[in-house]
Write a protein that holds these residues in place. Structure first.
Motif, PDB file in Angstrom:
ATOM      1  N   GLY A   1     -43.093  32.922  78.045  1.00  0.00           N
ATOM      2  CA  GLY A   1     -42.069  33.476  78.698  1.00  0.00           C
ATOM      3  C   GLY A   1     -41.425  34.563  78.065  1.00  0.00           C
ATOM      4  O   GLY A   1     -41.836  35.330  77.054  1.00  0.00           O
TER       5      GLY A   1
ATOM      6  N   GLN B   1     -41.490  33.295  86.937  1.00  0.00           N
ATOM      7  CA  GLN B   1     -42.031  33.060  85.943  1.00  0.00           C
ATOM      8  C   GLN B   1     -42.575  31.680  85.764  1.00  0.00           C
ATOM      9  O   GLN B   1     -42.073  30.625  85.854  1.00  0.00           O
TER      10      GLN B   1
ATOM     11  N   SER C   1     -43.905  29.255  83.153  1.00  0.00           N
ATOM     12  CA  SER C   1     -44.184  29.250  81.594  1.00  0.00           C
ATOM     13  C   SER C   1     -44.622  27.844  81.347  1.00  0.00           C
ATOM     14  O   SER C   1     -44.669  26.742  81.972  1.00  0.00           O
TER      15      SER C   1
ATOM     16  N   PHE D   1     -43.999  24.062  79.106  1.00  0.00           N
ATOM     17  CA  PHE D   1     -42.935  23.274  78.720  1.00  0.00           C
ATOM     18  C   PHE D   1     -43.151  22.685  77.525  1.00  0.00           C
ATOM     19  O   PHE D   1     -44.421  22.244  77.226  1.00  0.00           O
ATOM     20  N   PRO D   2     -41.981  22.762  76.565  1.00  0.00           N
ATOM     21  CA  PRO D   2     -40.890  23.077  76.805  1.00  0.00           C
ATOM     22  C   PRO D   2     -40.872  24.718  76.736  1.00  0.00           C
ATOM     23  O   PRO D   2     -41.499  25.220  75.815  1.00  0.00           O
ATOM     24  N   ALA D   3     -39.860  25.515  77.638  1.00  0.00           N
ATOM     25  CA  ALA D   3     -39.901  26.670  77.222  1.00  0.00           C
ATOM     26  C   ALA D   3     -38.819  27.243  76.100  1.00  0.00           C
ATOM     27  O   ALA D   3     -38.109  26.637  75.656  1.00  0.00           O
TER      28      ALA D   3
ATOM     29  N   PHE E   1     -35.990  31.158  80.046  1.00  0.00           N
ATOM     30  CA  PHE E   1     -36.424  30.403  81.454  1.00  0.00           C
ATOM     31  C   PHE E   1     -34.961  30.310  82.408  1.00  0.00           C
ATOM     32  O   PHE E   1     -34.237  30.031  81.710  1.00  0.00           O
TER      33      PHE E   1
ATOM     34  N   PRO F   1     -33.469  28.695  85.488  1.00  0.00           N
ATOM     35  CA  PRO F   1     -33.538  27.476  86.221  1.00  0.00           C
ATOM     36  C   PRO F   1     -33.182  28.024  87.617  1.00  0.00           C
ATOM     37  O   PRO F   1     -32.815  28.683  88.213  1.00  0.00           O
TER      38      PRO F   1
ATOM     39  N   ASP G   1     -37.593  29.876  87.756  1.00  0.00           N
ATOM     40  CA  ASP G   1     -38.829  29.860  87.160  1.00  0.00           C
ATOM     41  C   ASP G   1     -39.302  28.408  87.299  1.00  0.00           C
ATOM     42  O   ASP G   1     -38.527  27.490  87.882  1.00  0.00           O
TER      43      ASP G   1
ATOM     44  N   ALA H   1     -41.903  25.434  85.281  1.00  0.00           N
ATOM     45  CA  ALA H   1     -42.581  25.135  84.134  1.00  0.00           C
ATOM     46  C   ALA H   1     -44.015  24.181  84.315  1.00  0.00           C
ATOM     47  O   ALA H   1     -44.052  23.426  85.280  1.00  0.00           O
TER      48      ALA H   1
ATOM     49  N   GLN I   1     -33.241  22.238  81.393  1.00  0.00           N
ATOM     50  CA  GLN I   1     -33.224  22.819  82.665  1.00  0.00           C
ATOM     51  C   GLN I   1     -34.754  23.423  83.029  1.00  0.00           C
ATOM     52  O   GLN I   1     -34.776  23.996  84.091  1.00  0.00           O
ATOM     53  N   ASP I   2     -35.631  22.975  82.301  1.00  0.00           N
ATOM     54  CA  ASP I   2     -37.111  23.395  82.241  1.00  0.00           C
ATOM     55  C   ASP I   2     -37.977  22.196  82.562  1.00  0.00           C
ATOM     56  O   ASP I   2     -39.260  22.742  82.330  1.00  0.00           O
TER      57      ASP I   2
END
Length: 346
Positions: A129, A147, A149, A151-153, A158, A160, A163, A165, A261-262
């Motif tokens: 990220g 983006q 990216s 998980f986890p970011a 990140f 929400p 983006d 995950a 949130q990712d």
């Protein structure tokens, strides 16, 4: 009976909760009646234009590499930028922010597509990220572009609802889940040899939990998943087995000290129906939450998790509804972008 609210906005979540839980949930999807028609429409119409990188490059993670290879070889790619819904900006893992800024500046100066939306119809891959920078090109990339990216970011990297995950890439290919499973343990925690975990130290002698380091073979790993009601994951740690847990009906129990949130496929899945989120609070709190969930709705969550697990499968050759296609579906949902007023270049 009258109900007063300071604002209807504050009332809606409460009534939505009542509506959702007034009858049993039978689908893991947020929109079970629309996802499949929209998915089919995506396969027929969705188009991506990939910018040509200045030089050959590689990604650092299997998920990034496989997604990029799958995208390049997919029917989503178009060579006519005018028919594209979204534009992909390719750059290598670990590329310096200064170099990324030069990539965006080149797009801004040489082609018209970035300037039409200030990058809002563009997306890029970055497992780690991007953070916030002062450079205008990086600001627009971070704020406007999608983006993708891992998980986890990383914290603060990140955004929400914008983006996306990538689902975790499994460490090994586990065999097909058994049709019948006998869950003897309340929870399984494969902690990958991490010795400094206070949770591991608390659980290691508890007979309700199966606590082990990374298994040495696939058979023992699948047996542990099949014999456990819940599979424990510490948010921020190793979450690579979350897809296999779902496939084996082992409900993921994610231990976290803050809202997440990712999560992968937040636009697609009802995570609250396929996983449990446990606040950091030691074994007593963990057993309280798991015990309550097991008594109330574990069986239903397990079944819904098995249904959802097909979206967590990474295939060398993409298959319908697998990880690649579900990430693409999330991009498809973002194809309508806000047209920002065009600004003069610096």
């Amino acid at each position: 009976m009258s109900i007063s609210c300071f604002s209807l906005l504050f009332c809606l979540p409460f009534f939505t909760f009542l509506t959702i839980h007034s009858k049993p949930v039978t689908s893991p999807y947020l929109s079970p009646t629309t996802i499949f028609p929209h998915y089919q429409n995506m396969l027929k119409t969705f188009k991506i234009f990939i910018y040509t990188p200045n030089e050959a490059f590689t990604f650092n993670t299997p998920a990034e590499s496989l997604f990029y290879a799958s995208l390049r070889n997919s029917p989503f790619v178009t060579h006519d930028a005018e028919e594209a819904h979204l534009f992909f900006v390719p750059f290598a893992s670990g590329l310096s922010t200064r170099s990324i800024a030069r990539v965006i500046r080149r797009l801004r100066e040489e082609l018209p597509y970035w300037n039409r939306t200030l990058g809002a119809d563009h997306f890029y891959l970055s497992c780690a990220g991007l953070g916030y920078e002062s450079n205008r090109n990086l600001v627009e990339l971070k704020k406007n572009s999608v983006q993708i990216s891992c998980f986890p970011a990383s914290a603060g990297k990140f955004i929400p609802h914008k983006d996306i995950a990538l689902p975790p890439f499994p460490k090994s290919n586990v065999p097909q889940a058994p049709a019948n499973r006998t869950a003897r343990f309340l929870g399984y925690f494969g902690h990958s040899g991490v010795k400094e975990s206070s949770l591991v130290n608390e659980l290691v002698n508890d007979p309700d939990f199966l606590i082990e380091s990374e298994p040495s073979d696939q058979l023992s790993y699948t047996e542990r998943l099949a014999s456990s009601k819940f599979c424990l994951f510490e948010y921020g740690g190793d979450v690579s087995g979350i897809g296999e847990a779902l496939r084996f009906g082992c409900v993921p129990a994610v231990i976290t000290d803050r809202p997440i949130q990712d999560l992968p496929f937040l636009d697609v899945l009802r995570w609250q129906e396929i996983a449990v989120f446990v606040p950091v609070g030691g074994v007593k709190e963990l057993k309280r939450v798991l015990g309550r969930t097991y008594g109330d709705r574990h069986e239903q969550m397990s079944k819904l998790g098995v249904k959802a697990s097909e979206h967590f499968v990474w295939n060398r050759v993409p298959q319908p509804l697998d990880s690649f296609h579900t990430v693409m579906y999330q991009l498809y949902l973002r194809r309508h972008t806000i047209r920002y007023p065009r600004r003069e270049r610096d």
